[in-house]
Scaffold this motif. Structure first.
Motif, PDB file in Angstrom:
ATOM      1  N   ARG B 347       4.246   7.720 -10.168  1.00 22.61           N
ATOM      2  CA  ARG B 347       4.885   6.508  -9.888  1.00 22.61           C
ATOM      3  C   ARG B 347       5.642   6.753  -8.818  1.00 22.61           C
ATOM      4  O   ARG B 347       5.958   5.815  -7.851  1.00 22.61           O
ATOM      5  CB  ARG B 347       5.496   5.947 -11.290  1.00 22.61           C
ATOM      6  CG  ARG B 347       5.964   4.365 -11.064  1.00 22.61           C
ATOM      7  CD  ARG B 347       6.125   3.992 -12.513  1.00 22.61           C
ATOM      8  NE  ARG B 347       7.677   3.529 -12.310  1.00 22.61           N
ATOM      9  CZ  ARG B 347       8.328   3.101 -13.738  1.00 22.61           C
ATOM     10  NH1 ARG B 347       8.038   3.739 -14.659  1.00 22.61           N
ATOM     11  NH2 ARG B 347       9.361   2.443 -13.400  1.00 22.61           N
ATOM     12  N   MET B 348       6.547   7.783  -8.857  1.00 26.34           N
ATOM     13  CA  MET B 348       7.510   8.183  -7.688  1.00 26.34           C
ATOM     14  C   MET B 348       6.741   8.317  -6.432  1.00 26.34           C
ATOM     15  O   MET B 348       7.398   7.702  -5.439  1.00 26.34           O
ATOM     16  CB  MET B 348       8.231   9.268  -8.203  1.00 26.34           C
ATOM     17  CG  MET B 348       9.426   8.878  -9.177  1.00 26.34           C
ATOM     18  SD  MET B 348      10.136  10.583 -10.042  1.00 26.34           S
ATOM     19  CE  MET B 348      11.366  11.004  -8.610  1.00 26.34           C
ATOM     20  N   ARG B 349       5.758   9.153  -6.383  1.00 20.88           N
ATOM     21  CA  ARG B 349       4.849   9.224  -5.187  1.00 20.88           C
ATOM     22  C   ARG B 349       4.667   7.896  -4.411  1.00 20.88           C
ATOM     23  O   ARG B 349       4.880   7.616  -3.413  1.00 20.88           O
ATOM     24  CB  ARG B 349       3.721  10.151  -5.436  1.00 20.88           C
ATOM     25  CG  ARG B 349       3.117  10.552  -4.042  1.00 20.88           C
ATOM     26  CD  ARG B 349       1.887  11.041  -4.428  1.00 20.88           C
ATOM     27  NE  ARG B 349       1.132   9.878  -4.915  1.00 20.88           N
ATOM     28  CZ  ARG B 349       0.161   9.204  -4.093  1.00 20.88           C
ATOM     29  NH1 ARG B 349       0.822   8.906  -2.930  1.00 20.88           N
ATOM     30  NH2 ARG B 349      -0.406   8.231  -4.856  1.00 20.88           N
ATOM     31  N   SER B 350       3.971   7.141  -5.429  1.00 24.70           N
ATOM     32  CA  SER B 350       3.778   5.845  -5.023  1.00 24.70           C
ATOM     33  C   SER B 350       4.871   4.857  -4.191  1.00 24.70           C
ATOM     34  O   SER B 350       4.665   4.376  -3.604  1.00 24.70           O
ATOM     35  CB  SER B 350       2.878   4.936  -5.625  1.00 24.70           C
ATOM     36  OG  SER B 350       3.171   3.602  -5.815  1.00 24.70           O
ATOM     37  N   LEU B 351       6.029   5.183  -4.911  1.00 22.86           N
ATOM     38  CA  LEU B 351       7.284   4.195  -4.807  1.00 22.86           C
ATOM     39  C   LEU B 351       7.634   4.690  -3.359  1.00 22.86           C
ATOM     40  O   LEU B 351       8.050   4.006  -2.595  1.00 22.86           O
ATOM     41  CB  LEU B 351       8.289   4.603  -5.946  1.00 22.86           C
ATOM     42  CG  LEU B 351       9.523   3.517  -5.704  1.00 22.86           C
ATOM     43  CD1 LEU B 351       9.236   2.102  -5.693  1.00 22.86           C
ATOM     44  CD2 LEU B 351      10.536   3.880  -6.597  1.00 22.86           C
ATOM     45  N   THR B 352       7.735   6.040  -3.014  1.00 18.43           N
ATOM     46  CA  THR B 352       8.323   6.919  -1.893  1.00 18.43           C
ATOM     47  C   THR B 352       7.528   6.635  -0.885  1.00 18.43           C
ATOM     48  O   THR B 352       7.815   6.224   0.216  1.00 18.43           O
ATOM     49  CB  THR B 352       8.521   8.411  -2.123  1.00 18.43           C
ATOM     50  OG1 THR B 352       7.391   8.697  -2.503  1.00 18.43           O
ATOM     51  CG2 THR B 352       9.882   8.513  -2.898  1.00 18.43           C
ATOM     52  N   ASP B 353       6.121   6.490  -1.051  1.00 17.15           N
ATOM     53  CA  ASP B 353       5.034   6.118   0.054  1.00 17.15           C
ATOM     54  C   ASP B 353       5.364   4.707   0.409  1.00 17.15           C
ATOM     55  O   ASP B 353       5.459   4.516   1.637  1.00 17.15           O
ATOM     56  CB  ASP B 353       3.487   6.273  -0.378  1.00 17.15           C
ATOM     57  CG  ASP B 353       3.190   7.590  -0.797  1.00 17.15           C
ATOM     58  OD1 ASP B 353       3.687   8.537  -0.086  1.00 17.15           O
ATOM     59  OD2 ASP B 353       1.952   7.853  -0.948  1.00 17.15           O
ATOM     60  N   SER B 354       5.439   3.812  -0.372  1.00 16.31           N
ATOM     61  CA  SER B 354       5.905   2.621  -0.022  1.00 16.31           C
ATOM     62  C   SER B 354       7.085   2.351   0.696  1.00 16.31           C
ATOM     63  O   SER B 354       7.393   1.465   1.439  1.00 16.31           O
ATOM     64  CB  SER B 354       5.962   1.648  -1.540  1.00 16.31           C
ATOM     65  OG  SER B 354       4.808   1.667  -2.204  1.00 16.31           O
ATOM     66  N   LEU B 355       8.192   3.007   0.285  1.00 13.57           N
ATOM     67  CA  LEU B 355       9.448   2.977   0.917  1.00 13.57           C
ATOM     68  C   LEU B 355       9.337   3.331   2.162  1.00 13.57           C
ATOM     69  O   LEU B 355       9.898   2.846   3.177  1.00 13.57           O
ATOM     70  CB  LEU B 355      10.420   3.745   0.015  1.00 13.57           C
ATOM     71  CG  LEU B 355      10.832   3.029  -1.366  1.00 13.57           C
ATOM     72  CD1 LEU B 355      11.855   3.901  -1.834  1.00 13.57           C
ATOM     73  CD2 LEU B 355      11.677   1.551  -1.067  1.00 13.57           C
ATOM     74  N   LEU B 356       8.615   4.496   2.308  1.00 14.99           N
ATOM     75  CA  LEU B 356       8.624   5.148   3.703  1.00 14.99           C
ATOM     76  C   LEU B 356       7.489   4.172   4.630  1.00 14.99           C
ATOM     77  O   LEU B 356       8.075   4.020   5.912  1.00 14.99           O
ATOM     78  CB  LEU B 356       7.927   6.369   3.486  1.00 14.99           C
ATOM     79  CG  LEU B 356       7.978   7.568   4.655  1.00 14.99           C
ATOM     80  CD1 LEU B 356       9.463   7.908   4.355  1.00 14.99           C
ATOM     81  CD2 LEU B 356       7.041   8.675   4.423  1.00 14.99           C
ATOM     82  N   LEU B 357       6.744   3.527   4.094  1.00 15.27           N
ATOM     83  CA  LEU B 357       5.762   2.578   5.100  1.00 15.27           C
ATOM     84  C   LEU B 357       6.726   1.357   5.515  1.00 15.27           C
ATOM     85  O   LEU B 357       6.837   0.961   6.514  1.00 15.27           O
ATOM     86  CB  LEU B 357       4.838   2.225   4.082  1.00 15.27           C
ATOM     87  CG  LEU B 357       3.729   0.969   4.702  1.00 15.27           C
ATOM     88  CD1 LEU B 357       3.157   1.619   5.955  1.00 15.27           C
ATOM     89  CD2 LEU B 357       2.655   0.802   3.785  1.00 15.27           C
ATOM     90  N   LEU B 358       7.479   0.681   4.445  1.00 15.96           N
ATOM     91  CA  LEU B 358       8.440  -0.034   4.818  1.00 15.96           C
ATOM     92  C   LEU B 358       9.451   0.276   5.754  1.00 15.96           C
ATOM     93  O   LEU B 358       9.813  -0.262   6.839  1.00 15.96           O
ATOM     94  CB  LEU B 358       9.363  -0.623   3.555  1.00 15.96           C
ATOM     95  CG  LEU B 358       8.656  -1.641   2.742  1.00 15.96           C
ATOM     96  CD1 LEU B 358       9.230  -2.018   1.294  1.00 15.96           C
ATOM     97  CD2 LEU B 358       8.336  -2.966   3.354  1.00 15.96           C
TER      98      LEU B 358
END
Lengths: 217, 535
Positions: B347-358
């Motif tokens: 979940r954290m990985r997906s969240l950081t991916d999303s944040l990075l993408l944003l």
């Protein structure tokens, strides 16, 4: 001792409940604010672990509602770590504040301290004649010899010791020793009391017929 | 370049003032200078006329009515010097005091030559012109002409040396006899004015030195300059005060702007008492502060949300691991604990991916598309990826794509997120037995992706905020399904980054329709190649 955990993150709720149960607490779980408030009002808890960002009703709202009628110790456990949030939480009536991520050992220690303080017990050891109860390690020694008690027996003794020289009713014992999932059979308390008497010695706990039990100082 | 508004203001002001004063002073000085010369010329001319008249032999009364010009008639006839008692002009005669008894001006420092009238011109009162006196012995001495600075020299036709008179007459003693010329000649020099009067056989040269007058003029000039300079200094000091007062509100604005920091972004510049000229500046600054405050608030909200979202799984991992290690446990317990940890880490990985993408999308650092790709396989692939989850949730998924390729100039890795997030979002909000339809079509040069679900819908008050980061309509539901609250925000950010837009239509109980419009690539020539690549 009975604790209510209000937490909307399922994994965290499960973990906290499990570790507290292993500590000998009776633990109730609530996954949202409304359920938490309902349970907090319905039962008499020794402490409540409360998350702030909850569905349906936030932790602050729950606390405000609860504080109108109940003085139960509340520990806020939240990911919100700003000073303003802590102040708001404590001002709303919380007794302690812990931010996520946290160490389970700290949560347990803070809960012990909360329960102890609520009972007006400043020290973490209780001395009753030759009996010594260590609230931290949850151990009991008599004349220096360690007594082997089950978690349930220890909790019962702790409850009586925290309210020593007072009558503790059977209802109180039920409320504080068993969580909502357990069938509270009336003779279960009698079994635990007789076991305690056998292990401690007969003269510690007296029965007040029709009222409850009392641990003499 | 001077960078101080106040100084520049003052310099301009000072320059204009100085120019004005200089112009005015020069005009006054020039005027005074001209007057001085005119006066000197007038004096010299008058004196010359006076001398000419006083040396002219008496003639018929009609003849000397003409004044100075009558001498042109004939040197012989008028050559006889004589004394005239008639006043030539009231002022001149009064001042000069012609006549044998009263020569010498009132201001004369040196006594003019005193010669009795009878000696001077013995036959002057006779009607006929007397014989010319011996030039060497019997030259008439003219009276002292009016004006104390006048020097004169009179050349008698018979005499080789001129008769000179005046305070500095010796300078004229060696002067050459003037050449023949007009009856009245005026010579102007810088320091003197000379008037030559010819007539009656005499050449009269009147010399009017200007040195004293010039000295006075210079003094006058100096006083004008001094006055102008002091006026300039006073105005500059006054101007400094005024300009300081004018610039003061700007300093106040700057001070307020400086005080408005991150800690107190809610403050604004006071516009109540501001001058009209400064109002636009204050208005612009205030609106900038308002925008800054808003974005700062949004940023801190976003940071708090992101931090909250990251702390929760972190808390799960930490407490789960601590619990597992608290006492010896069964392999199943360890396994369960590790699985919980893994889930949280995921979940954290997906969240950081999303944040990075944003973050990339926000800062415009999405990779530049190098090729045109077909949207159809990307959408179909996303639908295929989620098909299992749809089946498990008991939700039907329909996917419609057009016949012809829809070519976009985007990066497939990021574009994939749009249909994935939209379908994921629709699945989360659609109960069992529901249906989600995905339609891809071309309309007006745009690729249009429509995802419709038969789910619970979004209440109107939440609609404006569904694309906000970490905004959840129903917190409890997304917690259970693991939504981060970033899916739709990412869709919007990506759509906008690739020049498109996203739109949401929903009503409670009627389901939700999400529409994404992306501009099609203009050149379709490499369609086949791109299509092949994308697949």
């Amino acid at each position: 001792m009975r604790i209510l955990v209000v937490e909307d993150e399922p994994d965290l709720l499960r973990t906290i409940a499990q570790v507290l149960r292993e500590d000998g607490y009776a633990v109730d779980e609530a996954a949202d604010g409304a359920e938490g408030l309902y349970k907090a009002r319905a039962w008499s808890y020794d402490a409540i672990v409360l998350d702030l960002l909850l569905p349906q009703m936030t932790g602050w709202e729950l606390l405000q509602q609860l504080r109108k009628t109940h003085a139960v110790p509340v520990l806020i456990l939240t990911a919100r770590d700003e000073v303003a949030d802590r102040v708001r939480g404590l001002d709303a009536g919380a007794d302690d504040y812990l931010t996520k991520p946290f160490a389970l050992s700290e949560l347990r220690a803070r809960l012990r301290a909360l329960i102890r303080r609520a009972a007006g017990q400043p020290s973490s050891t209780i001395l009753i004649r030759q009996l010594c109860i260590d609230l931290n390690s949850k151990t009991v020694t008599r004349d220096g010899t360690l007594l082997s008690l089950t978690p349930r027996e220890y909790s019962l003794l702790e409850l009586l010791a925290l309210h020593r020289s007072q009558v503790v009713t059977r209802t109180q014992i039920y409320e504080h020793l068993f969580d909502e999932t357990e069938d509270s059979l009336s003779n279960l308390v009698d079994v635990h009391i007789s076991n305690l008497r056998r292990k401690l010695g007969a003269d510690f706990i007296t029965t007040r017929r029709g009222q409850g039990y009392i641990l003499h100082d | 370049m001077i960078r101080s508004l106040q100084l520049r203001l003052q310099l301009w002001y000072g320059s204009v003032l100085m120019l004005t004063l200089l112009l005015f002073g020069s005009l006054v000085y020039w005027r005074a200078d001209r007057d001085l010369h005119e006066r000197a010329v007038r004096q010299a001319v008058t004196a010359a006329e006076y001398l000419a008249v006083s040396l002219r032999p008496p003639g018929p009364p009609r003849r000397h009515v003409d004044g100075p010009n009558r001498g042109e008639d004939g040197p012989r006839r008028t050559g006889m010097p004589g004394l005239r008692d008639e006043p030539f002009g009231p002022g001149v005669l009064a001042a000069g005091g012609p006549g044998p008894g009263g020569p010498g001006g009132p201001g004369g420092r040196r006594a003019p030559p005193r010669i009795p009238a009878g000696e001077l011109l013995p036959g002057s009162l006779l009607g006929d012109p007397p014989p010319l006196p011996n030039p060497e012995t019997n030259l008439p001495l003219p009276p002292r002409p009016p004006g104390d600075q006048l020097n004169y020299a009179i050349w008698h036709p018979a005499a080789s040396q001129p008769i000179v008179g005046g305070p500095r007459s010796q300078q004229l003693a060696g002067q050459q006899r003037p050449a023949p010329g007009p009856p009245l000649e005026i010579l102007r020099e810088a320091t003197r004015v000379q008037v030559i009067r010819r007539g009656g056989g005499l050449q009269i040269l009147v010399d009017r030195p200007l040195s004293e007058d010039l000295a006075e003029l210079h003094l006058f000039g100096a006083s004008i300059a001094g006055l102008g300079l002091s006026a300039l200094v006073i105005s500059l000091v006054g101007g400094r005060w005024v300009s300081k007062r004018m610039v003061q509100p700007i300093a106040v604005i700057a001070e307020t702007a400086r005080e408005i920091s991150a800690a107190q972004l809610d403050r604004r510049i006071e516009t109540q008492l501001l001058d009209r000229e400064l109002l636009p500046l204050a208005g612009v600054l205030n609106s900038v502060f308002a925008r800054l405050e808003q974005s700062f608030r949004r940023l801190s909200q976003f940071t708090a949300d992101a931090s909250h979202e990251l702390r929760t799984p972190l808390a799960v991992i930490q407490s789960q691991a601590e619990l597992a290690l608290l006492q010896p446990r069964s392999p199943e317990d360890y396994r369960a604990a590790l699985e919980t940890c893994l889930k949280s880490a995921e979940r954290m990985r997906s969240l950081t991916d999303s944040l990075l993408l944003l973050a990339r999308s926000d800062s415009g650092r999405l990779p530049h598309p190098v090729e045109r790709i077909d949207l159809r396989p990307i959408v179909e692939e996303a639908a295929a990826t989620l098909q299992d989850r749809f089946t498990a949730a008991g939700v039907e998924l329909d996917c419609e794509t057009p016949e012809q390729p829809l070519l976009l100039a985007t990066d497939p890795r990021f574009l994939r997120q749009i249909p994935l997030n939209l379908l994921d979002n629709a699945l989360q909000h659609t109960p069992e037995g529901g249906r989600v339809t995905l339609q891809l079509l071309e309309s007006g040069g745009e690729a249009v992706l429509v995802v419709h679900d038969t789910g619970c819908g979004i209440p109107a008050e939440h609609l404006p905020r569904v694309f906000d980061r970490f905004y959840r309509v129903d917190t409890a539901r997304s917690r259970r399904t693991g939504g981060s609250g970033l899916g739709l925000a990412i869709c919007r950010s990506l759509a906008e980054a690739y020049g498109g837009q996203i739109h949401c239509e929903s009503a409670p109980g009627k389901g939700t329709t999400m529409t994404v419009r992306l501009p099609l690539a203009q050149h379709l020539s490499i369609s086949a190649e791109s299509h092949g690549d994308a697949e």
